[in-house]
Enzyme design. Structure first.
Site, PDB file in Angstrom:
ATOM      1  N   CYS A 146       0.838  -1.204   0.000  1.00  8.39           N
ATOM      2  CA  CYS A 146       0.000   0.000   0.000  1.00  8.39           C
ATOM      3  C   CYS A 146       0.870   1.251   0.000  1.00  8.39           C
ATOM      4  CB  CYS A 146      -0.925  -0.024   1.213  1.00  8.39           C
ATOM      5  SG  CYS A 146      -1.984   1.431   1.295  1.00  8.39           S
ATOM      6  N   CYS A 149      -0.558   4.214   1.944  1.00 12.44           N
ATOM      7  CA  CYS A 149      -0.451   4.128   3.418  1.00 12.44           C
ATOM      8  C   CYS A 149       0.986   4.412   3.859  1.00 12.44           C
ATOM      9  CB  CYS A 149      -0.802   2.724   3.926  1.00 12.44           C
ATOM     10  SG  CYS A 149      -2.201   1.945   3.152  1.00 12.44           S
ATOM     11  N   ASP A 150       1.949   3.883   3.125  1.00 13.94           N
ATOM     12  CA  ASP A 150       3.320   3.838   3.643  1.00 13.94           C
ATOM     13  C   ASP A 150       4.318   4.803   2.979  1.00 13.94           C
ATOM     14  OD1 ASP A 150       2.434   1.897   5.346  1.00 13.94           O
ATOM     15  OD2 ASP A 150       3.036   0.229   4.071  1.00 13.94           O
TER      16      ASP A 150
END
Ligand code: NAP
Length: 320
Positions: A146, A149-150
């Site tokens: 992801c 997200c990261d």
């Protein structure tokens, strides 16, 4: 930006009954819910998350009405739009399903039972794994599925994105906003990603595309330190020092979920649907990526369209 989740069901696991149970809250499930509730149906939504893949997408630039919107923001807007109709949402994962007389009974991991006279399956698809040594070991310690997200965790770092499709391209572009260097590692000599993405990749001097390379291993100590690559033409091996590996090599269908409901799947494992999104089980409809998309397209807009059709069909089924 993060998802703002409000209004999710919690508390004691009393059974939930509704005319329609929608499983999944990505663009297909959310749109199906929106249409169903506007048809006057009593709907409950059960989902592991809100937004599905859309909430993990970087920038979305091809959903009409939004020239450029982040995946989480579009997910938030769809969720709030649906929630404004008073729909019940439950954060749960369906682990078992049974067909009773006149209704379906789904069981959540929480233990809660969800009963509906019709079900709309919009569970999406799971990110495919590379299956190389180190991938599982370093998941969450440098290996990610992801980028949205990261990506901020890799500010000023070197990262590799694996894959050659739209997901890999969009992840690489997003990561280039944070990382100092992004290597896009693709197993063939040409990308599968849309031309629009390819032009952006080519003009971004933080991104380097490594063609004809496959990942043989992900190495590190407490965190990822690098990857071992093999050139598919020469067979030559090399090591690339990176702090992060983003695996973006497509999706796998939810075969097991389909089996629980007795749904027919195609040779790849995607749920078979007719043009009205009905499945082989009367009363169960499916929409979105779990059916392999629409005419091969797996976009937010096609998932939404399939969701609208599924809800319309469920309405006709329930109300004649
Ligand atoms: P995809 O289109 O199936 O592409 C997967 C890529 O990963 C391909 O380049 C494939 O290589 C490579 N690959 C597959 N298995 C591999 C393996 N074991 N090792 C190394 N490489 C491997 O998947 P996707 O990019 O996730 O996209 C999925 C769907 O979502 C597509 O329909 C896409 O259009 C859509 N999507 C759209 C957008 C957008 O429009 N903004 C963004 C993201 C996703 P080959 O090319 O050699 O097969």
């Amino acid at each position: 930006m993060a998802l703002r989740l409000r209004g999710l069901g919690a508390g004691r696991a009393e059974p939930v009954s509704a005319e329609v149970i929608v499983v999944g809250a990505g663009p297909a499930g959310l749109t199906a819910t929106l249409y169903a509730v506007r048809y006057g149906l009593d709907v409950a939504v059960v989902s592991k998350d809100i937004g599905g893949q859309m909430a993990k997408a970087g920038w979305i630039e091809n959903y009409p009405g939004f020239k450029r919107i982040s995946g989480p923001e579009l997910a938030n807007r769809m969720y709030e739009h649906v929630r404004s109709y008073g729909v019940r949402f439950f954060l749960d994962e369906i682990v078992a399903a049974e067909r009773k007389s006149g209704f379906f009974e789904l069981k959540g991991r929480s233990g809660r039972l969800y009963r509906g006279r019709a079900v709309i399956v919009a569970v999406g698809a799971r990110k495919r794994r590379l299956g190389v040594p180190g991938e599982e070991e370093f998941e969450g310690r440098g290996v990610s599925y992801c980028a949205v997200c990261d990506a901020p965790l890799f500010r000023g770092r070197r990262v590799a994105v694996i894959g050659g499709g739209d997901s890999a391209a969009s992840a690489a572009l997003l990561l280039a906003e944070h990382a100092s260097r992004v290597y896009l590692v693709h197993r063939r000599g040409e990308l599968r990603a849309q031309q629009y993405y390819q032009r952006q990749l080519a003009s971004n001097d933080r991104i380097e595309i490594l063609y004809n390379k496959v990942v043989e291993e992900i190495k590190g100590d407490s965190r990822v330190k690098g990857i071992v690559l093999r050139d598919t033409r020469s067979g030559e091996k090399s090591e690339l020092a990176v702090d992060g590996v983003f695996v973006e090599i497509g999706f796998e269908p939810p075969r097991e979920f389909a089996e629980k409901l007795g749904l027919e799947v195609d040779e790849k494992g995607y749920i078979k649907v007719k043009p009205d999104m009905s499945t082989n089980v009367p009363g169960i409809y499916a929409a979105g990526d779990c059916c392999g998309g629409l005419a091969g397209l797996r976009q937010v807009v096609t998932a939404a369209a399939m969701g609208a059709v599924a809800a319309t069909s469920a309405y006709r089924y329930l109300r004649g």
